[in-house]
Design a protein around this motif. Structure first.
Motif, PDB file in Angstrom:
ATOM      1  N   THR A 136       0.825  -1.152  -0.087  1.00 32.72           N
ATOM      2  CA  THR A 136       0.059   0.144   0.083  1.00 32.72           C
ATOM      3  C   THR A 136       0.909   1.014   0.225  1.00 32.72           C
ATOM      4  OG1 THR A 136      -0.194   0.074   2.349  1.00 32.72           O
ATOM      5  CG2 THR A 136      -1.888  -1.097   1.549  1.00 32.72           C
ATOM      6  N   ALA A 137       0.334   2.325  -0.583  1.00 30.44           N
ATOM      7  CA  ALA A 137       0.971   3.577  -0.629  1.00 30.44           C
ATOM      8  C   ALA A 137       1.272   4.197   0.672  1.00 30.44           C
ATOM      9  CB  ALA A 137       0.191   4.570  -1.513  1.00 30.44           C
ATOM     10  N   ALA A 138       0.205   3.926   1.532  1.00 32.06           N
ATOM     11  CA  ALA A 138       0.595   4.453   2.998  1.00 32.06           C
ATOM     12  C   ALA A 138       1.611   3.659   3.624  1.00 32.06           C
ATOM     13  CB  ALA A 138      -0.743   4.302   3.796  1.00 32.06           C
ATOM     14  N   ALA A 139       1.942   2.474   3.533  1.00 33.52           N
ATOM     15  CA  ALA A 139       2.982   1.818   4.158  1.00 33.52           C
ATOM     16  C   ALA A 139       4.151   2.163   3.591  1.00 33.52           C
ATOM     17  CB  ALA A 139       2.645  -0.006   4.086  1.00 33.52           C
ATOM     18  N   ASN A 140       4.379   2.119   2.245  1.00 33.80           N
ATOM     19  CA  ASN A 140       5.647   2.617   1.446  1.00 33.80           C
ATOM     20  C   ASN A 140       6.134   3.890   2.002  1.00 33.80           C
ATOM     21  OD1 ASN A 140       7.609   1.876  -0.448  1.00 33.80           O
ATOM     22  ND2 ASN A 140       6.361   3.490  -1.435  1.00 33.80           N
TER      23      ASN A 140
END
Length: 241
Positions: free
Chosen positions: A183-187
């Motif tokens: 996910t973009a948030a985790a990255n």
């Protein structure tokens, strides 16, 4: 008897074709991974080749926890290098992989389930499970392709001395466990931080993350810090026997 001869002949012919195509080899251009499983290749060719995950892992080219511990012990421990001269542009990505696909689209296809691509190779539908946080996503635009060992971290631990070709291979490596759809948030939470400074929110992913990070650093001859090595040891010690 005649049928057996025909079958045996077909098997020998198929073996010859595979040998001619070079399907018996494995490993990347900067050291390889002889103790990892040798996944079969599929999809467009890429710097370092293309591979599929095996044995329940979500990343290709993984080694066992025992092998990862051995490799971690062999890594050179050093203080982080300077960021002087660093630029993401020095790590050419995403590289073209043929058939209108670039590295990002190849990884999205590999990591997803039921992925459908349009005529430009863009993922228009599919389902992705993000290893870091356990989230399930059905919109490819909400997925990032994470460099397990971030480009900036690579620079600080040895890549500053590489040539352009090696940096490109590092940034687009489809054979070793360097690229993953998350996910973009985790990255973006991870940024360019090493394992001592950032760990995936879902501890169930730590074993795979630690093995992947160690494998990539070993493959490319990168250094680790004392704190980084300590956290990687903790992650590997948490792997099931």
């Amino acid at each position: 008897m005649e049928r057996q001869i025909r079958v045996r002949g077909a098997v020998l012919a198929a073996s010859a074709l595979l040998a001619a195509a070079g399907c018996s080899g494995t490993g990347g251009p900067w050291g390889g991974d002889p103790e990892a499983s040798a996944p079969s290749s599929s999809g467009p060719a890429a710097p370092g080749g293309d591979a599929k995950p095996v044995g329940g892992d979500v990343l290709p080219g993984m080694v066992s926890a025992a092998v990862a511990r051995t490799r971690l012990a062999a890594l050179k421990v050093a203080a982080p290098g300077t960021m002087a001269g660093y630029s993401r542009a020095k790590f050419t990505h995403w590289a073209e992989q043929g058939n209108k696909c670039d590295t990002r689209e190849v990884v999205l296809k590999r990591d997803g389930t039921g992925v459908i691509q349009d005529g430009e190779c863009r993922a228009v539908s599919g389902t992705w499970k993000s290893l870091y946080d356990g989230s399930t996503v059905t919109d490819a635009s909400k997925m990032d392709i994470d460099h397990i060992v971030p480009l900036a971290e690579g620079w600080r631990s040895g890549a500053a001395a590489w040539d352009a070709a090696k940096r490109k291979a590092f940034a687009n490596d489809l054979t070793h466990p360097q690229l993953l759809s998350v996910t973009a948030a985790a990255n973006r939470s991870k940024g360019d931080q090493s394992p001592d400074l950032w760990q995936p929110p879902d501890p169930a992913s730590w074993c795979q993350y630690g093995r992947a990070w160690t494998t990539v650093k070993s493959t490319y001859g990168l250094t680790v810090t004392e704190a980084e090595k300590k956290m990687l040891t903790k992650m590997l010690d948490g792997c099931a026997a």
